[in-house]
Design an enzyme around this catalytic site. Structure first.
Site, mmCIF file in Angstrom:
data_model
loop_
_atom_site.group_PDB
_atom_site.id
_atom_site.type_symbol
_atom_site.label_atom_id
_atom_site.label_comp_id
_atom_site.label_asym_id
_atom_site.label_seq_id
_atom_site.Cartn_x
_atom_site.Cartn_y
_atom_site.Cartn_z
ATOM 1 N N TYR A 140 10.228 -0.177 -4.360
ATOM 2 C CA TYR A 140 9.512 0.140 -3.661
ATOM 3 C C TYR A 140 9.564 0.037 -2.138
ATOM 4 O O TYR A 140 9.417 1.148 -1.165
ATOM 5 C CB TYR A 140 7.800 -0.106 -4.151
ATOM 6 C CG TYR A 140 6.706 0.283 -3.520
ATOM 7 C CD1 TYR A 140 6.462 1.799 -3.413
ATOM 8 C CD2 TYR A 140 6.140 -0.437 -2.448
ATOM 9 C CE1 TYR A 140 5.365 2.292 -2.808
ATOM 10 C CE2 TYR A 140 5.046 0.170 -1.814
ATOM 11 C CZ TYR A 140 4.755 1.563 -1.947
ATOM 12 O OH TYR A 140 3.639 1.989 -0.921
ATOM 13 N N SER A 172 4.449 1.435 4.791
ATOM 14 C CA SER A 172 3.842 0.172 4.295
ATOM 15 C C SER A 172 4.416 -1.094 4.792
ATOM 16 O O SER A 172 5.604 -1.073 5.013
ATOM 17 C CB SER A 172 3.966 0.273 2.521
ATOM 18 O OG SER A 172 3.508 -0.771 2.112
HETATM 19 N N1 LIG Z 1 -2.315 1.826 -1.946
HETATM 20 C C1 LIG Z 1 -1.641 1.232 -1.269
HETATM 21 O O1 LIG Z 1 -1.787 -0.055 -1.588
HETATM 22 C C2 LIG Z 1 -0.643 1.678 -0.222
HETATM 23 C C3 LIG Z 1 -0.307 0.760 0.441
HETATM 24 C C4 LIG Z 1 0.585 0.913 1.586
HETATM 25 C C5 LIG Z 1 1.222 2.256 1.695
HETATM 26 N N2 LIG Z 1 0.496 3.197 0.676
HETATM 27 C C6 LIG Z 1 1.177 4.611 0.773
HETATM 28 O O2 LIG Z 1 0.091 5.372 1.081
HETATM 29 C C7 LIG Z 1 0.541 6.766 0.296
HETATM 30 C C8 LIG Z 1 -0.741 7.245 -0.467
HETATM 31 O O3 LIG Z 1 -1.029 6.282 -1.305
HETATM 32 P P1 LIG Z 1 -2.317 6.208 -2.025
HETATM 33 O O4 LIG Z 1 -2.769 4.819 -2.087
HETATM 34 O O5 LIG Z 1 -3.308 7.433 -1.685
HETATM 35 O O6 LIG Z 1 -2.087 6.646 -3.620
HETATM 36 P P2 LIG Z 1 -2.012 8.022 -4.726
HETATM 37 O O7 LIG Z 1 -3.900 8.200 -4.533
HETATM 38 O O8 LIG Z 1 -1.823 7.497 -5.805
HETATM 39 O O9 LIG Z 1 -1.696 8.976 -3.959
HETATM 40 C C9 LIG Z 1 -0.150 9.061 -3.839
HETATM 41 C C10 LIG Z 1 0.113 10.686 -3.755
HETATM 42 O O10 LIG Z 1 1.489 10.941 -4.024
HETATM 43 C C11 LIG Z 1 1.852 11.867 -4.822
HETATM 44 N N3 LIG Z 1 2.980 12.126 -5.369
HETATM 45 C C12 LIG Z 1 3.705 11.504 -5.934
HETATM 46 N N4 LIG Z 1 4.992 11.800 -6.474
HETATM 47 C C13 LIG Z 1 5.066 13.008 -5.818
HETATM 48 C C14 LIG Z 1 5.865 14.100 -5.953
HETATM 49 N N5 LIG Z 1 7.241 14.105 -6.502
HETATM 50 N N6 LIG Z 1 5.604 15.157 -5.352
HETATM 51 C C15 LIG Z 1 4.350 15.495 -4.851
HETATM 52 N N7 LIG Z 1 3.565 14.376 -4.847
HETATM 53 C C16 LIG Z 1 3.681 13.330 -5.369
HETATM 54 C C17 LIG Z 1 0.707 11.870 -5.858
HETATM 55 O O11 LIG Z 1 0.332 13.073 -6.546
HETATM 56 P P3 LIG Z 1 0.108 13.024 -8.102
HETATM 57 O O12 LIG Z 1 -1.479 13.214 -8.119
HETATM 58 O O13 LIG Z 1 0.615 14.676 -8.517
HETATM 59 O O14 LIG Z 1 0.696 12.074 -8.930
HETATM 60 C C18 LIG Z 1 -0.362 11.585 -4.973
HETATM 61 O O15 LIG Z 1 -0.972 12.525 -4.423
HETATM 62 C C19 LIG Z 1 1.830 6.589 -0.513
HETATM 63 O O16 LIG Z 1 2.945 6.968 0.246
HETATM 64 C C20 LIG Z 1 1.814 4.969 -0.628
HETATM 65 O O17 LIG Z 1 3.048 4.671 -0.923
HETATM 66 C C21 LIG Z 1 -0.015 2.807 -0.243
#
Ligand SMILES: NC(=O)c1ccc[n+]([C@@H]2O[C@H](COP(=O)([O-])OP(=O)(O)OC[C@H]3O[C@@H](n4cnc5c(N)ncnc54)[C@H](OP(=O)(O)O)[C@@H]3O)[C@@H](O)[C@H]2O)c1
Length: 252
Positions: A158, A145
């Site tokens: 974070y 990120s």
């Molecule tokens: N959205 C943003 O603005 C953004 C920006 C930069 C980077 N990112 C990064 O991109 C990645 C994906 O995020 P997203 O936006 O797609 O959000 P998201 O839809 O909330 O996805 C996050 C995922 O992480 C899983 N997770 C959390 N804790 C876990 C654990 N202990 N074991 C296994 N799975 C776990 C969640 O599973 P559950 O369904 O079980 O909770 C979900 O599948 C993340 O690494 C996030 O930090 C996001």
């Protein structure tokens, strides 16, 4: 293995319910009805996601139980997936945003974020890289990120977890040079997913589909790093070098 045109045939999504992870898998496999393995905490909740991927053009879609916080099991799950089939692309999309204020009041809450985003993701990344190296091909896509490029006061727990993961992913990528395996570090800004639901979109906010398209393009180029949207590369080049006395006064 990717075909003669470089088309991806199989994807493992660690964090299988991630909106960015699923959009990426859908984009990568749709052309050739490739296979997807969704690895996540709640297998029942992943079944409808699997169904949507099939409808979007994926071939085989399997669901496996995976909790990044259980690092021993996490290593075993990755091994089991690779024992069953070759994987062209692993998308490491595990992540929790956490609650910054709560983390400052209760160190255990901060540790939980760091455990998932750094330790759990490190275990998953190292496990996947070990198997990609053994396979002699394939790419590990790590969702870092911009929050980790210059850690901000407003979400430093974070941000620190992402800074750690980003550093690990870069070193891991360097360690794989010449093996046929590769690491792609992805640095999105604000993405409208369930992780950011209810939050005011930041400047340059983007979508999971746009992140997927950027990852697809970066994989085709064999890039090591991609910012989404691309303009953030320039923005962060400036932000990274702002003096701290100035940086801490910005409303970030
Ligand atoms: N959205 C943003 O603005 C953004 C920006 C930069 C980077 N990112 C990064 O991109 C990645 C994906 O995020 P997203 O936006 O797609 O959000 P998201 O839809 O909330 O996805 C996050 C995922 O992480 C899983 N997770 C959390 N804790 C876990 C654990 N202990 N074991 C296994 N799975 C776990 C969640 O599973 P559950 O369904 O079980 O909770 C979900 O599948 C993340 O690494 C996030 O930090 C996001």
């Amino acid at each position: 293995m990717r075909d003669a045109l470089g088309t991806v045939q199989s994807v493992l999504v660690l964090g299988g319910s991630s909106e960015i992870g699923v959009a990426t898998a859908a984009r990568l496999v749709r052309a050739r009805h490739g296979a997807v393995v969704l690895a996540g905490r709640d297998s029942a909740a992943l079944e409808p996601v699997a169904e949507r991927l099939r409808a979007a053009g994926a071939g085989d879609v399997d669901v496996v139980a995976f909790d990044a916080d259980d690092t021993d099991r996490c290593v075993a799950v990755v091994d089991e997936v690779f024992d069953a089939r070759e994987i062209d692309v692993v998308v490491l999309a595990v992540g929790v945003l956490g609650d910054q204020q709560r983390s400052e009041e209760d160190p255990r809450a901060a540790v939980a974020v760091l455990r998932t985003n750094f330790l759990g993701c490190a275990a998953a990344a190292l496990s996947a890289a070990r198997r990609l190296r053994r396979q002699g091909h394939g790419t590990l896509v790590v969702l870092s990120s911009v929050a980790g490029e210059r850690v901000r006061r407003s979400n430093f727990v974070y941000g620190a977890s992402k800074a750690g993961l980003d550093g690990l992913a870069q070193g891991l990528g360097d360690s794989l040079v010449g093996t046929g395996a590769h690491v792609l570090v992805v640095r999105p800004g604000f993405v409208t997913t369930k992780m950011t639901a209810g939050m005011t979109p930041a400047p340059f906010a983007t979508t999971p589909e746009a992140v997927a398209a950027a990852i697809d393009g970066a994989l085709r180029r064999g890039a090591d790093t991609v910012w989404v949207p691309g303009v953030l590369r320039l923005v962060m080049a400036v932000v990274r070098h702002l003096p701290r006395a100035l940086f801490r006064r910005l409303p970030l």
